[in-house]
Design a protein around this motif. Structure first.
Motif, PDB file in Angstrom:
ATOM      1  N   ASP A 121     -36.891-119.578 -68.424  1.00  0.00           N
ATOM      2  CA  ASP A 121     -36.442-119.456 -69.808  1.00  0.00           C
ATOM      3  C   ASP A 121     -37.006-118.196 -70.454  1.00  0.00           C
ATOM      4  O   ASP A 121     -36.322-117.530 -71.252  1.00  0.00           O
ATOM      5  N   GLU A 122     -38.241-117.860 -70.106  1.00  0.00           N
ATOM      6  CA  GLU A 122     -38.850-116.648 -70.638  1.00  0.00           C
ATOM      7  C   GLU A 122     -38.124-115.408 -70.112  1.00  0.00           C
ATOM      8  O   GLU A 122     -37.909-114.430 -70.837  1.00  0.00           O
ATOM      9  N   VAL A 124     -34.949-115.256 -69.221  1.00  0.00           N
ATOM     10  CA  VAL A 124     -33.666-115.194 -69.918  1.00  0.00           C
ATOM     11  C   VAL A 124     -33.857-114.665 -71.344  1.00  0.00           C
ATOM     12  O   VAL A 124     -33.084-113.813 -71.827  1.00  0.00           O
ATOM     13  N   ALA A 125     -34.910-115.148 -72.023  1.00  0.00           N
ATOM     14  CA  ALA A 125     -35.157-114.714 -73.398  1.00  0.00           C
ATOM     15  C   ALA A 125     -35.549-113.243 -73.450  1.00  0.00           C
ATOM     16  O   ALA A 125     -35.130-112.505 -74.362  1.00  0.00           O
ATOM     17  N   THR A 126     -36.342-112.794 -72.490  1.00  0.00           N
ATOM     18  CA  THR A 126     -36.751-111.389 -72.458  1.00  0.00           C
ATOM     19  C   THR A 126     -35.550-110.482 -72.251  1.00  0.00           C
ATOM     20  O   THR A 126     -35.432-109.423 -72.886  1.00  0.00           O
ATOM     21  N   ALA A 128     -32.496-111.184 -73.115  1.00  0.00           N
ATOM     22  CA  ALA A 128     -31.669-111.247 -74.315  1.00  0.00           C
ATOM     23  C   ALA A 128     -32.188-110.325 -75.414  1.00  0.00           C
ATOM     24  O   ALA A 128     -31.414-109.876 -76.279  1.00  0.00           O
ATOM     25  N   GLN A 129     -33.476-110.021 -75.377  1.00  0.00           N
ATOM     26  CA  GLN A 129     -34.052-109.169 -76.414  1.00  0.00           C
ATOM     27  C   GLN A 129     -33.547-107.726 -76.341  1.00  0.00           C
ATOM     28  O   GLN A 129     -33.707-106.961 -77.304  1.00  0.00           O
TER      29      GLN A 129
END
Length: 263
Positions: A121-122, A124-126, A128-129
């Protein structure tokens, strides 16, 4: 005064009933008794609508695998019911053994799966940033992405180590019980309070057969790892993200900088 007793069968010359005219009940062989071959845990067998239900006292999984005594094979008292009894015993024993073997592995795997999902999840979030990262900050964001990639690969590899042991325990059970009577690993996990329905535990062959390797660049050095099932998933996610970044870099005319980071 003499008394006469009517005979139901005529006498022969010896005064004895003729053997061809004896009408007593037919002789029957004594009932076969296979009880001495019963498994020590056997309780009873009862007919059901679909066959026969065999009951046993609980297996611990530490016992030797139930096998019919050698003497039963040459004994006319042995019946198919005895064979079925031992088949049922082996199935129940294999379930108990799986529970015994899998319990400590499931306790170990649960936090490792949580670590993997958090790392994924981290990652994917990174990624997306990048949608909100200014052009001058892309290099710093790329560094954060490679850190997230490394964490995801390591978490995937750590889970796969335990997953291989779980897969072996499942394979050992199937060898005894067969697929139709196998106890699902998710059921064992549920008994321990874990929802393992989405855990990636493949067939043991996927952990033991040679597979392509994955590559991580860490501190400027190539590191290679074995592509076990969850590491394959992590690598695919990473490659999808990197390919998208390379496309954007090419469109923006910044191909060389991104290529050096993501090669």
């Amino acid at each position: 005064m003499a008394h006469t007793i009517p005979l139901k069968t005529p006498l022969d010359d010896t005064g004895l009933p003729h053997p061809d005219t004896l009408t007593g009940p037919p002789a029957t062989a004594p009932a076969a008794d296979a009880s001495r071959y019963h498994h020590p845990h056997f309780v009873d067998a009862r007919p059901t609508d679909s066959g026969t239900a065999y009951r046993f006292t609980a297996f611990s999984g530490y016992e030797a695998q139930p096998e019919m005594p050698a003497g039963a094979y040459d004994d006319p008292a042995m019946t198919w019911e005895l064979r079925d009894q031992y088949t049922a015993a082996r199935v129940l024993w294999s379930h108990s053994r799986l529970r015994r073997q899998a319990a400590p592995l499931l306790h170990k795997a649960a936090p490792l799966w949580s670590a993997w999902t958090a790392a994924r999840d981290e990652l994917v979030a990174t990624f997306a940033q990048f949608w909100s990262t200014g052009d001058g900050l892309w290099r710093a964001q790329l560094l954060r992405l490679t850190d997230a990639e490394r964490a995801a690969q390591e978490a995937a590899g750590a889970f796969d180590v335990v997953a291989r042991e779980l897969a072996q325990a499942v394979a050992d059970q199937v060898d005894v019980a067969g697929w139709d009577d196998a106890l699902p690993l998710t059921t064992v996990a549920g008994e321990l309070g874990y929802d393992a329905s989405d855990w990636t535990v493949h067939h043991v062959d996927d952990y033991t057969h040679p597979l392509p390797q994955y590559r991580i660049v860490r501190d400027g050095v190539d590191h290679y790892g074995r592509a076990t099932p969850l590491t394959v998933s992590a690598t695919q996610l990473i490659e999808e993200q990197r390919e998208r970044l390379r496309e954007v870099a090419a469109l923006a005319g910044d191909h060389d900088q991104v290529h050096r980071t993501l090669v």
